[in-house]
Design an enzyme around this catalytic site. Sequence first.
Site, short mmCIF file in Angstrom:
data_model
loop_
_atom_site.label_atom_id
_atom_site.label_comp_id
_atom_site.label_asym_id
_atom_site.label_seq_id
_atom_site.Cartn_x
_atom_site.Cartn_y
_atom_site.Cartn_z
N CYS A 57 0.65 -1.04 0.14
CA CYS A 57 -0.08 -0.10 0.08
C CYS A 57 0.87 1.21 -0.08
CB CYS A 57 -0.84 0.04 1.23
SG CYS A 57 -1.74 1.43 1.52
N HIS A 58 0.33 2.34 -0.33
CA HIS A 58 1.15 3.68 -0.55
C HIS A 58 1.54 4.02 0.82
CE1 HIS A 58 1.56 5.37 -4.52
NE2 HIS A 58 0.94 4.18 -4.70
N THR A 59 0.87 3.45 2.00
CA THR A 59 1.05 4.10 3.25
C THR A 59 2.45 3.19 3.72
OG1 THR A 59 -1.16 4.31 3.61
CG2 THR A 59 0.31 4.23 5.70
N HIS A 96 0.86 -4.07 5.73
CA HIS A 96 -0.47 -4.22 6.72
C HIS A 96 -1.61 -4.63 5.94
CE1 HIS A 96 -0.20 -0.32 4.56
NE2 HIS A 96 -1.39 -0.12 4.72
N GLU A 97 -1.31 -5.13 4.60
CA GLU A 97 -2.67 -5.55 3.95
C GLU A 97 -2.19 -6.94 3.68
OE1 GLU A 97 -2.62 -3.50 -0.15
OE2 GLU A 97 -4.62 -2.43 0.78
N CYS A 120 -11.13 -4.14 20.05
CA CYS A 120 -11.22 -4.86 21.23
C CYS A 120 -12.67 -5.00 21.58
CB CYS A 120 -10.35 -4.38 22.40
SG CYS A 120 -11.18 -2.56 22.89
N CYS A 152 -10.10 1.89 17.66
CA CYS A 152 -10.08 1.14 18.91
C CYS A 152 -8.74 1.66 19.47
CB CYS A 152 -9.79 -0.38 18.42
SG CYS A 152 -9.46 -1.27 19.75
N ARG A 168 -3.41 1.16 20.44
CA ARG A 168 -2.69 2.08 19.58
C ARG A 168 -1.80 2.74 20.00
NH1 ARG A 168 -0.73 4.78 16.47
NH2 ARG A 168 -1.43 5.97 14.76
N CYS A 178 -6.82 -3.29 3.83
CA CYS A 178 -6.68 -1.99 3.66
C CYS A 178 -7.38 -1.37 2.46
CB CYS A 178 -5.13 -1.71 3.70
SG CYS A 178 -4.98 0.23 3.93
N ARG A 231 -2.74 -2.33 -7.60
CA ARG A 231 -2.42 -2.97 -6.47
C ARG A 231 -1.43 -4.00 -6.88
NH1 ARG A 231 -2.71 0.26 -3.16
NH2 ARG A 231 -3.39 -0.05 -0.88
P1 NAD Z 1 -2.02 5.98 -5.37
O1 NAD Z 1 -0.78 6.48 -5.09
O2 NAD Z 1 -2.03 4.59 -5.83
O3 NAD Z 1 -3.24 6.85 -5.94
C1 NAD Z 1 -3.09 8.29 -5.79
C2 NAD Z 1 -3.84 8.86 -6.95
O4 NAD Z 1 -3.67 10.27 -6.91
C3 NAD Z 1 -2.75 8.30 -8.30
O5 NAD Z 1 -3.56 8.14 -9.31
C4 NAD Z 1 -2.38 10.02 -8.57
O6 NAD Z 1 -2.23 10.12 -9.94
C5 NAD Z 1 -3.28 10.74 -7.87
N1 NAD Z 1 -2.95 12.28 -7.65
C6 NAD Z 1 -1.76 12.76 -7.05
N2 NAD Z 1 -1.68 13.78 -6.99
C7 NAD Z 1 -2.80 14.37 -7.43
C8 NAD Z 1 -3.21 15.70 -7.46
N3 NAD Z 1 -2.86 16.82 -7.18
N4 NAD Z 1 -4.47 15.71 -8.22
C9 NAD Z 1 -5.19 14.86 -8.67
N5 NAD Z 1 -4.91 13.53 -8.20
C10 NAD Z 1 -3.64 13.38 -7.93
O7 NAD Z 1 -2.36 5.80 -3.70
P2 NAD Z 1 -3.65 4.95 -2.85
O8 NAD Z 1 -2.77 3.52 -2.54
O9 NAD Z 1 -4.80 4.95 -3.92
O10 NAD Z 1 -3.56 5.79 -1.47
C11 NAD Z 1 -4.08 6.88 -1.50
C12 NAD Z 1 -3.94 7.74 -0.32
O11 NAD Z 1 -4.58 7.20 0.71
C13 NAD Z 1 -2.42 7.73 -0.05
O12 NAD Z 1 -2.01 8.74 0.76
C14 NAD Z 1 -2.42 6.56 1.26
O13 NAD Z 1 -1.52 6.64 2.17
C15 NAD Z 1 -3.93 6.87 1.77
N6 NAD Z 1 -4.41 5.78 2.40
C16 NAD Z 1 -5.22 5.97 3.49
C17 NAD Z 1 -5.90 5.29 4.21
C18 NAD Z 1 -6.87 5.42 5.55
O14 NAD Z 1 -7.47 4.39 6.25
N7 NAD Z 1 -7.06 6.72 5.69
C19 NAD Z 1 -5.94 3.63 3.66
C20 NAD Z 1 -5.11 3.36 2.82
C21 NAD Z 1 -4.40 4.51 2.00
N1 AHE Z 2 1.45 7.00 11.08
C1 AHE Z 2 0.85 7.94 10.42
C2 AHE Z 2 -0.67 7.63 10.35
C3 AHE Z 2 -1.31 7.91 9.14
C4 AHE Z 2 -2.74 7.29 8.92
O1 AHE Z 2 -3.76 8.13 8.90
N2 AHE Z 2 -2.88 6.00 8.89
C5 AHE Z 2 -4.28 5.70 8.50
C6 AHE Z 2 -4.09 4.43 7.83
S1 AHE Z 2 -3.36 4.60 5.98
C7 AHE Z 2 -3.32 2.80 5.90
O2 AHE Z 2 -2.86 2.72 4.44
C8 AHE Z 2 -5.10 5.25 9.94
O3 AHE Z 2 -5.95 4.48 9.77
N3 AHE Z 2 -4.98 6.04 10.64
C9 AHE Z 2 -5.58 5.68 12.06
C10 AHE Z 2 -4.59 5.59 12.99
O4 AHE Z 2 -5.12 5.31 14.21
O5 AHE Z 2 -3.44 5.95 12.85
C11 AHE Z 2 0.96 9.38 10.59
O6 AHE Z 2 0.75 10.00 9.55
O7 AHE Z 2 1.19 9.68 11.85
ZN ZN Z 3 -2.92 0.90 3.48
#
Ligand code: NAD
Ligand code: AHE
Ligand code: ZN
Length: 376
Positions: A45-47, A67-68, A97, A111, A115, A174, A371
Amino acid sequence: TAGKTITCKAAVAWEAGKDLSIETIEVAPPKAHEVRVKIAYTGVCHTDAFTLSGKDAEGEFPVIFGHEGAGIVESIGEGVTSVKVGDHVVCLYTPECKECKFCKSGKTNLCGKIRATQGKGLMPDGTSRFTCKGKKLLHYMGCSTFSQYTVLADISVVAVDPKAPMDRTCLLGCGITTGYGAATNTAKISPGDNIAIFGAGCIGLSVIQGAVERKAGKIIVVDINDDKKEWADKFGATDFVNPTKLPAGVTIVDKLVEMTDGGCDFTFDCTGNVGVMRNALEACHKGWGESIVIGVAPAGAEISTRPFQLVTGRVWKGCAFGGVKGRSQMPGLVQDYLQGKIKVDEFITHRHPLEDINDAFHDMHAGDCIRAVITM
Ligand code: NAD
Ligand code: AHE
Ligand code: ZN
Protein backbone atom coordinates in the site's frame (compact mmCIF):
# COMPACT_ATOMS: atom_id res chain seq x y z
CA THR A 1 6.33 -25.15 16.02
CA ALA A 2 3.86 -23.87 18.62
CA GLY A 3 5.76 -22.38 21.53
CA LYS A 4 8.99 -22.34 19.56
CA THR A 5 10.83 -19.50 17.79
CA ILE A 6 10.39 -19.72 14.01
CA THR A 7 13.15 -18.77 11.59
CA CYS A 8 11.84 -17.41 8.28
CA LYS A 9 12.32 -14.77 5.57
CA ALA A 10 11.14 -11.16 5.82
CA ALA A 11 11.63 -7.90 3.92
CA VAL A 12 13.35 -5.61 6.45
CA ALA A 13 13.50 -1.80 6.23
CA TRP A 14 16.82 -1.05 7.94
CA GLU A 15 16.57 2.71 7.32
CA ALA A 16 14.32 5.34 5.75
CA GLY A 17 14.59 5.89 2.02
CA LYS A 18 16.46 2.63 1.37
CA ASP A 19 15.15 -0.48 -0.43
CA LEU A 20 13.90 -3.30 1.76
CA SER A 21 16.32 -6.14 2.33
CA ILE A 22 15.32 -9.83 2.36
CA GLU A 23 16.67 -11.26 5.61
CA THR A 24 16.42 -14.41 7.70
CA ILE A 25 14.73 -13.40 10.93
CA GLU A 26 13.52 -15.04 14.14
CA VAL A 27 9.86 -14.77 15.14
CA ALA A 28 9.15 -15.49 18.81
CA PRO A 29 6.03 -17.43 19.83
CA PRO A 30 2.86 -15.45 20.62
CA LYS A 31 2.41 -14.31 24.22
CA ALA A 32 -0.94 -14.09 26.01
CA HIS A 33 -3.68 -12.65 23.76
CA GLU A 34 -1.39 -12.82 20.74
CA VAL A 35 -1.54 -14.89 17.56
CA ARG A 36 1.26 -16.05 15.23
CA VAL A 37 0.16 -16.11 11.58
CA LYS A 38 1.81 -17.68 8.53
CA ILE A 39 1.26 -14.93 5.96
CA ALA A 40 0.22 -16.29 2.55
CA TYR A 41 -0.11 -13.06 0.58
CA THR A 42 0.27 -9.35 1.24
CA GLY A 43 -0.58 -6.20 -0.73
CA VAL A 44 1.78 -3.24 -0.88
CA CYS A 45 0.00 0.00 0.00
CA HIS A 46 1.11 3.59 -0.49
CA THR A 47 1.19 4.01 3.24
CA ASP A 48 4.02 1.44 3.43
CA ALA A 49 5.93 3.58 0.92
CA PHE A 50 4.99 6.74 2.86
CA THR A 51 6.52 5.41 6.09
CA LEU A 52 9.56 3.99 4.26
CA SER A 53 10.19 7.48 2.82
CA GLY A 54 10.72 8.88 6.33
CA LYS A 55 7.76 11.30 6.07
CA ASP A 56 5.69 9.40 8.66
CA ALA A 57 5.69 11.16 12.03
CA GLU A 58 5.50 7.72 13.65
CA GLY A 59 8.02 6.02 11.39
CA GLU A 60 10.87 4.25 13.25
CA PHE A 61 13.52 1.80 12.01
CA PRO A 62 14.58 -0.99 11.66
CA VAL A 63 11.11 -2.32 10.99
CA ILE A 64 9.08 -4.90 9.06
CA PHE A 65 6.39 -3.08 7.06
CA GLY A 66 3.21 -4.45 5.49
CA HIS A 67 -0.37 -4.08 6.74
CA GLU A 68 -2.50 -5.55 3.94
CA GLY A 69 -2.09 -9.28 4.63
CA ALA A 70 -3.93 -12.60 4.83
CA GLY A 71 -2.68 -15.91 6.19
CA ILE A 72 -3.29 -18.93 8.40
CA VAL A 73 -3.08 -19.06 12.21
CA GLU A 74 0.03 -21.10 13.11
CA SER A 75 -0.25 -20.82 16.91
CA ILE A 76 -2.15 -18.88 19.56
CA GLY A 77 -1.05 -17.50 22.93
CA GLU A 78 -2.72 -18.00 26.29
CA GLY A 79 -6.26 -16.64 26.58
CA VAL A 80 -6.95 -16.42 22.84
CA THR A 81 -10.53 -17.47 22.06
CA SER A 82 -11.41 -15.41 18.96
CA VAL A 83 -9.42 -17.53 16.48
CA LYS A 84 -7.95 -21.06 16.42
CA VAL A 85 -4.97 -22.74 14.75
CA GLY A 86 -5.70 -23.26 11.05
CA ASP A 87 -8.13 -20.34 10.69
CA HIS A 88 -7.77 -18.21 7.54
CA VAL A 89 -7.41 -14.64 8.82
CA VAL A 90 -7.14 -11.08 7.54
CA CYS A 91 -4.79 -8.78 9.48
CA LEU A 92 -6.35 -5.61 10.93
CA TYR A 93 -4.25 -2.49 11.41
CA THR A 94 -7.37 -0.98 12.92
CA PRO A 95 -8.09 -3.59 15.60
CA GLU A 96 -11.40 -4.04 17.44
CA CYS A 97 -11.27 -4.91 21.14
CA LYS A 98 -15.04 -4.33 21.60
CA GLU A 99 -14.38 -3.13 25.20
CA CYS A 100 -12.71 0.30 25.01
CA LYS A 101 -14.46 3.68 24.99
CA PHE A 102 -14.00 3.90 21.22
CA CYS A 103 -15.35 0.41 20.44
CA LYS A 104 -18.32 1.00 22.76
CA SER A 105 -19.07 4.52 21.49
CA GLY A 106 -20.96 3.38 18.39
CA LYS A 107 -19.46 6.49 16.80
CA THR A 108 -16.13 5.30 15.38
CA ASN A 109 -14.29 2.22 14.13
CA LEU A 110 -11.08 3.42 15.80
CA CYS A 111 -10.08 1.19 18.73
CA GLY A 112 -7.95 2.60 21.53
CA LYS A 113 -6.78 -0.61 23.23
CA ILE A 114 -3.28 -0.99 21.70
CA ARG A 115 -2.82 2.15 19.59
CA ALA A 116 -0.08 3.63 21.80
CA THR A 117 2.28 0.62 21.63
CA GLN A 118 1.27 -0.05 17.99
CA GLY A 119 2.37 3.49 17.07
CA LYS A 120 5.78 2.73 18.57
CA GLY A 121 6.12 -0.50 16.56
CA LEU A 122 5.72 -2.70 19.62
CA MET A 123 3.40 -5.43 20.83
CA PRO A 124 0.94 -4.50 23.63
CA ASP A 125 3.50 -5.51 26.29
CA GLY A 126 5.97 -2.99 24.88
CA THR A 127 8.35 -5.54 23.36
CA SER A 128 9.00 -6.92 19.85
CA ARG A 129 8.66 -10.55 18.59
CA PHE A 130 11.19 -10.03 15.77
CA THR A 131 15.00 -10.27 15.80
CA CYS A 132 17.50 -10.30 12.94
CA LYS A 133 21.29 -10.74 13.28
CA GLY A 134 20.87 -10.19 17.03
CA LYS A 135 19.03 -6.88 16.54
CA LYS A 136 15.41 -6.14 17.54
CA LEU A 137 13.13 -5.24 14.62
CA LEU A 138 10.02 -3.13 15.12
CA HIS A 139 6.47 -4.10 14.15
CA TYR A 140 4.36 -1.90 11.83
CA MET A 141 0.71 -0.85 12.17
CA GLY A 142 0.27 -3.90 14.37
CA CYS A 143 0.64 -6.21 11.35
CA SER A 144 4.13 -6.47 9.72
CA THR A 145 2.81 -8.61 6.87
CA PHE A 146 6.11 -8.44 4.91
CA SER A 147 7.30 -11.40 6.98
CA GLN A 148 6.52 -15.07 6.26
CA TYR A 149 5.47 -15.37 9.91
CA THR A 150 4.23 -12.47 12.04
CA VAL A 151 2.72 -11.99 15.48
CA LEU A 152 -0.35 -9.84 16.09
CA ALA A 153 -2.59 -9.03 19.01
CA ASP A 154 -5.67 -11.29 18.96
CA ILE A 155 -7.86 -8.18 18.45
CA SER A 156 -5.89 -7.45 15.25
CA VAL A 157 -6.96 -10.55 13.31
CA VAL A 158 -10.31 -11.81 12.08
CA ALA A 159 -11.19 -15.27 10.75
CA VAL A 160 -12.83 -15.28 7.31
CA ASP A 161 -14.29 -17.88 4.96
CA PRO A 162 -11.42 -20.17 3.85
CA LYS A 163 -13.19 -20.46 0.45
CA ALA A 164 -12.05 -16.89 -0.32
CA PRO A 165 -8.55 -16.94 -1.90
CA MET A 166 -6.03 -15.17 0.33
CA ASP A 167 -4.37 -13.33 -2.56
CA ARG A 168 -7.68 -11.45 -2.72
CA THR A 169 -8.73 -11.22 0.92
CA CYS A 170 -5.34 -9.62 1.75
CA LEU A 171 -6.47 -6.55 -0.24
CA LEU A 172 -9.58 -6.24 1.92
CA GLY A 173 -7.08 -5.60 4.74
CA CYS A 174 -6.62 -2.00 3.64
CA GLY A 175 -7.07 -0.24 0.31
CA ILE A 176 -10.25 -1.74 -1.10
CA THR A 177 -12.11 -1.69 2.21
CA THR A 178 -10.91 1.86 2.94
CA GLY A 179 -12.35 3.32 -0.26
CA TYR A 180 -15.51 1.23 -0.27
CA GLY A 181 -16.16 1.97 3.41
CA ALA A 182 -15.58 5.71 2.97
CA ALA A 183 -18.33 5.76 0.34
CA THR A 184 -20.78 3.38 2.04
CA ASN A 185 -20.07 3.94 5.77
CA THR A 186 -18.62 7.40 6.33
CA ALA A 187 -20.42 9.35 3.58
CA LYS A 188 -24.17 8.80 3.60
CA ILE A 189 -24.49 8.99 -0.19
CA SER A 190 -28.12 9.11 -1.35
CA PRO A 191 -29.24 8.02 -4.81
CA GLY A 192 -28.58 10.78 -7.32
CA ASP A 193 -25.97 12.58 -5.18
CA ASN A 194 -23.14 14.11 -7.21
CA ILE A 195 -19.68 13.21 -5.95
CA ALA A 196 -16.08 13.97 -6.88
CA ILE A 197 -13.15 11.67 -6.11
CA PHE A 198 -9.64 13.12 -6.17
CA GLY A 199 -7.04 10.44 -6.90
CA ALA A 200 -7.88 7.29 -8.88
CA GLY A 201 -5.54 4.85 -7.18
CA CYS A 202 -6.68 1.75 -5.30
CA ILE A 203 -8.48 3.88 -2.72
CA GLY A 204 -10.19 6.24 -5.17
CA LEU A 205 -11.28 3.37 -7.43
CA SER A 206 -12.79 1.60 -4.43
CA VAL A 207 -14.66 4.79 -3.47
CA ILE A 208 -16.17 4.60 -6.98
CA GLN A 209 -17.44 1.06 -6.41
CA GLY A 210 -19.04 2.17 -3.13
CA ALA A 211 -20.62 5.19 -4.81
CA VAL A 212 -22.02 3.03 -7.61
CA GLU A 213 -23.56 0.77 -5.00
CA ARG A 214 -25.15 3.83 -3.38
CA LYS A 215 -26.58 4.81 -6.79
CA ALA A 216 -24.72 8.16 -6.84
CA GLY A 217 -25.55 10.50 -9.72
CA LYS A 218 -22.43 12.05 -11.23
CA ILE A 219 -19.25 10.26 -10.13
CA ILE A 220 -16.54 12.69 -11.23
CA VAL A 221 -12.97 11.41 -10.94
CA VAL A 222 -10.17 13.97 -10.76
CA ASP A 223 -6.61 12.83 -11.46
CA ILE A 224 -3.47 14.44 -12.86
CA ASN A 225 -2.61 11.20 -14.68
CA ASP A 226 -4.73 10.77 -17.84
CA ASP A 227 -4.03 7.02 -17.82
CA LYS A 228 -6.35 6.77 -14.81
CA LYS A 229 -9.41 7.75 -16.91
CA GLU A 230 -9.63 4.22 -18.30
CA TRP A 231 -9.47 2.79 -14.78
CA ALA A 232 -12.09 5.23 -13.48
CA ASP A 233 -14.47 4.38 -16.35
CA LYS A 234 -13.96 0.65 -15.72
CA PHE A 235 -15.15 1.07 -12.12
CA GLY A 236 -18.19 3.18 -13.06
CA ALA A 237 -17.13 6.84 -13.05
CA THR A 238 -19.40 9.11 -15.13
CA ASP A 239 -16.83 11.86 -15.71
CA PHE A 240 -13.06 12.36 -15.61
CA VAL A 241 -11.27 15.68 -15.18
CA ASN A 242 -7.52 16.26 -15.31
CA PRO A 243 -6.98 19.50 -13.35
CA THR A 244 -3.74 20.21 -15.23
CA LYS A 245 -5.64 20.31 -18.54
CA LEU A 246 -8.26 22.96 -17.68
CA PRO A 247 -8.47 26.21 -19.67
CA ALA A 248 -6.39 29.07 -18.22
CA GLY A 249 -8.17 30.80 -15.35
CA VAL A 250 -10.53 27.88 -14.70
CA THR A 251 -9.79 26.14 -11.38
CA ILE A 252 -10.81 22.56 -10.57
CA VAL A 253 -13.25 24.01 -8.01
CA ASP A 254 -14.87 26.22 -10.69
CA LYS A 255 -15.08 23.20 -12.99
CA LEU A 256 -16.71 20.92 -10.42
CA VAL A 257 -19.13 23.62 -9.24
CA GLU A 258 -20.15 24.17 -12.84
CA MET A 259 -20.54 20.43 -13.53
CA THR A 260 -22.78 19.89 -10.49
CA ASP A 261 -25.01 22.98 -10.50
CA GLY A 262 -23.42 24.57 -7.45
CA GLY A 263 -21.10 21.98 -5.96
CA CYS A 264 -20.78 18.31 -4.97
CA ASP A 265 -22.84 16.56 -2.31
CA PHE A 266 -19.69 14.62 -1.30
CA THR A 267 -16.04 14.79 -2.27
CA PHE A 268 -13.21 12.45 -1.32
CA ASP A 269 -9.46 13.09 -1.09
CA CYS A 270 -7.54 9.96 -2.02
CA THR A 271 -4.18 11.63 -2.68
CA GLY A 272 -2.71 12.75 0.66
CA ASN A 273 -1.98 16.18 -0.88
CA VAL A 274 -3.18 18.99 1.37
CA GLY A 275 -3.76 21.34 -1.56
CA VAL A 276 -6.07 18.75 -3.09
CA MET A 277 -7.84 18.45 0.24
CA ARG A 278 -8.62 22.16 0.16
CA ASN A 279 -9.96 21.94 -3.40
CA ALA A 280 -12.05 18.93 -2.44
CA LEU A 281 -13.66 20.85 0.44
CA GLU A 282 -14.27 23.99 -1.60
CA ALA A 283 -15.83 21.98 -4.44
CA CYS A 284 -18.59 20.87 -2.03
CA HIS A 285 -22.09 22.31 -2.35
CA LYS A 286 -22.83 25.34 -0.13
CA GLY A 287 -25.14 24.47 2.75
CA TRP A 288 -24.56 20.71 2.90
CA GLY A 289 -21.58 19.37 0.91
CA GLU A 290 -19.24 17.03 2.84
CA SER A 291 -15.59 16.34 2.06
CA ILE A 292 -14.00 13.10 3.32
CA VAL A 293 -10.23 13.07 3.82
CA ILE A 294 -8.72 9.61 3.26
CA GLY A 295 -5.24 10.49 1.99
CA VAL A 296 -2.29 10.42 4.39
CA ALA A 297 -0.28 13.64 4.42
CA PRO A 298 3.40 14.00 5.31
CA ALA A 299 4.46 14.88 8.89
CA GLY A 300 3.89 18.57 9.55
CA ALA A 301 1.59 19.14 6.57
CA GLU A 302 -1.57 21.05 7.46
CA ILE A 303 -4.85 21.81 5.74
CA SER A 304 -6.32 25.28 5.45
CA THR A 305 -9.42 27.01 4.14
CA ARG A 306 -11.46 30.12 4.90
CA PRO A 307 -13.70 29.51 7.98
CA PHE A 308 -16.47 30.94 5.81
CA GLN A 309 -16.45 27.65 3.87
CA LEU A 310 -17.64 25.89 7.03
CA VAL A 311 -19.85 28.72 8.26
CA THR A 312 -21.76 28.34 5.01
CA GLY A 313 -22.45 24.68 5.69
CA ARG A 314 -19.62 22.60 4.21
CA VAL A 315 -18.39 19.72 6.40
CA TRP A 316 -14.77 18.52 6.55
CA LYS A 317 -14.25 15.03 7.96
CA GLY A 318 -12.18 11.92 7.36
CA CYS A 319 -12.02 8.20 7.94
CA ALA A 320 -9.56 5.44 8.74
CA PHE A 321 -10.02 2.02 7.12
CA GLY A 322 -13.27 3.32 5.64
CA GLY A 323 -14.90 3.49 9.06
CA VAL A 324 -15.04 -0.32 9.05
CA LYS A 325 -14.99 -2.27 12.35
CA GLY A 326 -12.68 -5.08 11.25
CA ARG A 327 -13.66 -7.99 13.49
CA SER A 328 -17.39 -7.25 13.17
CA GLN A 329 -17.56 -6.42 9.46
CA MET A 330 -14.72 -8.22 7.61
CA PRO A 331 -16.44 -11.64 7.44
CA GLY A 332 -19.40 -9.94 5.73
CA LEU A 333 -17.17 -8.04 3.32
CA VAL A 334 -15.50 -11.32 2.33
CA GLN A 335 -18.95 -12.80 1.66
CA ASP A 336 -19.82 -9.70 -0.40
CA TYR A 337 -16.65 -10.37 -2.41
CA LEU A 338 -17.51 -14.07 -2.87
CA GLN A 339 -21.00 -13.06 -4.06
CA GLY A 340 -19.56 -10.53 -6.53
CA LYS A 341 -20.95 -7.50 -4.69
CA ILE A 342 -17.47 -6.07 -4.10
CA LYS A 343 -14.73 -6.12 -6.76
CA VAL A 344 -11.24 -7.22 -5.64
CA ASP A 345 -9.62 -9.17 -8.51
CA GLU A 346 -9.78 -6.13 -10.80
CA PHE A 347 -7.39 -4.20 -8.53
CA ILE A 348 -4.49 -6.65 -8.88
CA THR A 349 -2.15 -5.36 -11.58
CA HIS A 350 1.15 -6.84 -10.43
CA ARG A 351 2.35 -9.96 -8.61
CA HIS A 352 5.80 -10.61 -7.15
CA PRO A 353 7.50 -13.22 -4.96
CA LEU A 354 8.73 -11.87 -1.59
CA GLU A 355 12.34 -11.57 -2.82
CA ASP A 356 11.19 -9.09 -5.50
CA ILE A 357 9.12 -6.91 -3.15
CA ASN A 358 11.19 -3.83 -3.99
CA ASP A 359 9.86 -4.10 -7.56
CA ALA A 360 6.37 -3.58 -6.11
CA PHE A 361 7.50 -0.32 -4.53
CA HIS A 362 9.03 0.77 -7.84
CA ASP A 363 5.81 -0.32 -9.66
CA MET A 364 3.77 2.00 -7.39
CA HIS A 365 5.81 5.00 -8.39
CA ALA A 366 5.52 4.10 -12.08
CA GLY A 367 1.81 5.11 -12.09
CA ASP A 368 0.41 1.98 -13.82
CA CYS A 369 0.10 -0.04 -10.61
CA ILE A 370 -3.16 -0.25 -8.70
CA ARG A 371 -2.19 -3.08 -6.35
CA ALA A 372 0.76 -5.46 -6.33
CA VAL A 373 0.23 -8.73 -4.44
CA ILE A 374 3.28 -10.43 -2.91
CA THR A 375 3.42 -14.21 -2.62
CA MET A 376 5.13 -14.99 0.69
P1 NAD B 1 -2.06 5.92 -5.25
O1 NAD B 1 -0.77 6.66 -5.30
O2 NAD B 1 -2.19 4.62 -5.95
O3 NAD B 1 -3.21 6.89 -5.83
C1 NAD B 1 -3.07 8.24 -5.71
C2 NAD B 1 -3.67 8.83 -6.99
O4 NAD B 1 -3.76 10.25 -6.82
C3 NAD B 1 -2.80 8.58 -8.24
O5 NAD B 1 -3.62 8.09 -9.28
C4 NAD B 1 -2.24 9.97 -8.57
O6 NAD B 1 -2.10 10.18 -9.98
C5 NAD B 1 -3.34 10.87 -8.00
N1 NAD B 1 -2.87 12.21 -7.67
C6 NAD B 1 -1.69 12.58 -7.12
N2 NAD B 1 -1.65 13.91 -6.96
C7 NAD B 1 -2.84 14.40 -7.42
C8 NAD B 1 -3.39 15.70 -7.52
N3 NAD B 1 -2.69 16.77 -7.15
N4 NAD B 1 -4.64 15.84 -8.03
C9 NAD B 1 -5.33 14.75 -8.42
N5 NAD B 1 -4.86 13.49 -8.36
C10 NAD B 1 -3.63 13.33 -7.86
O7 NAD B 1 -2.42 5.78 -3.70
P2 NAD B 1 -3.51 4.84 -2.98
O8 NAD B 1 -2.91 3.50 -2.64
O9 NAD B 1 -4.80 4.91 -3.73
O10 NAD B 1 -3.68 5.67 -1.59
C11 NAD B 1 -4.13 6.98 -1.66
C12 NAD B 1 -3.86 7.70 -0.34
O11 NAD B 1 -4.66 7.12 0.68
C13 NAD B 1 -2.42 7.61 0.14
O12 NAD B 1 -2.09 8.84 0.76
C14 NAD B 1 -2.48 6.51 1.21
O13 NAD B 1 -1.45 6.65 2.16
C15 NAD B 1 -3.83 6.80 1.81
N6 NAD B 1 -4.49 5.70 2.50
C16 NAD B 1 -5.26 6.05 3.59
C17 NAD B 1 -5.99 5.09 4.26
C18 NAD B 1 -6.86 5.46 5.44
O14 NAD B 1 -7.34 4.55 6.14
N7 NAD B 1 -7.10 6.72 5.69
C19 NAD B 1 -5.93 3.74 3.84
C20 NAD B 1 -5.14 3.41 2.72
C21 NAD B 1 -4.43 4.41 2.05
N1 AHE C 1 1.51 7.07 11.29
C1 AHE C 1 0.78 7.90 10.33
C2 AHE C 1 -0.70 7.53 10.37
C3 AHE C 1 -1.30 7.86 9.05
C4 AHE C 1 -2.72 7.41 8.95
O1 AHE C 1 -3.62 8.23 8.93
N2 AHE C 1 -2.95 6.08 8.86
C5 AHE C 1 -4.28 5.58 8.56
C6 AHE C 1 -4.17 4.27 7.82
S1 AHE C 1 -3.35 4.40 6.31
C7 AHE C 1 -3.40 2.76 5.80
O2 AHE C 1 -2.84 2.66 4.51
C8 AHE C 1 -5.06 5.36 9.81
O3 AHE C 1 -5.90 4.45 9.84
N3 AHE C 1 -4.86 6.12 10.86
C9 AHE C 1 -5.62 5.87 12.07
C10 AHE C 1 -4.62 5.64 13.18
O4 AHE C 1 -5.06 5.24 14.29
O5 AHE C 1 -3.42 5.84 12.89
C11 AHE C 1 0.95 9.36 10.64
O6 AHE C 1 0.74 10.15 9.70
O7 AHE C 1 1.26 9.67 11.80
ZN1 ZN D 1 -2.86 0.92 3.56
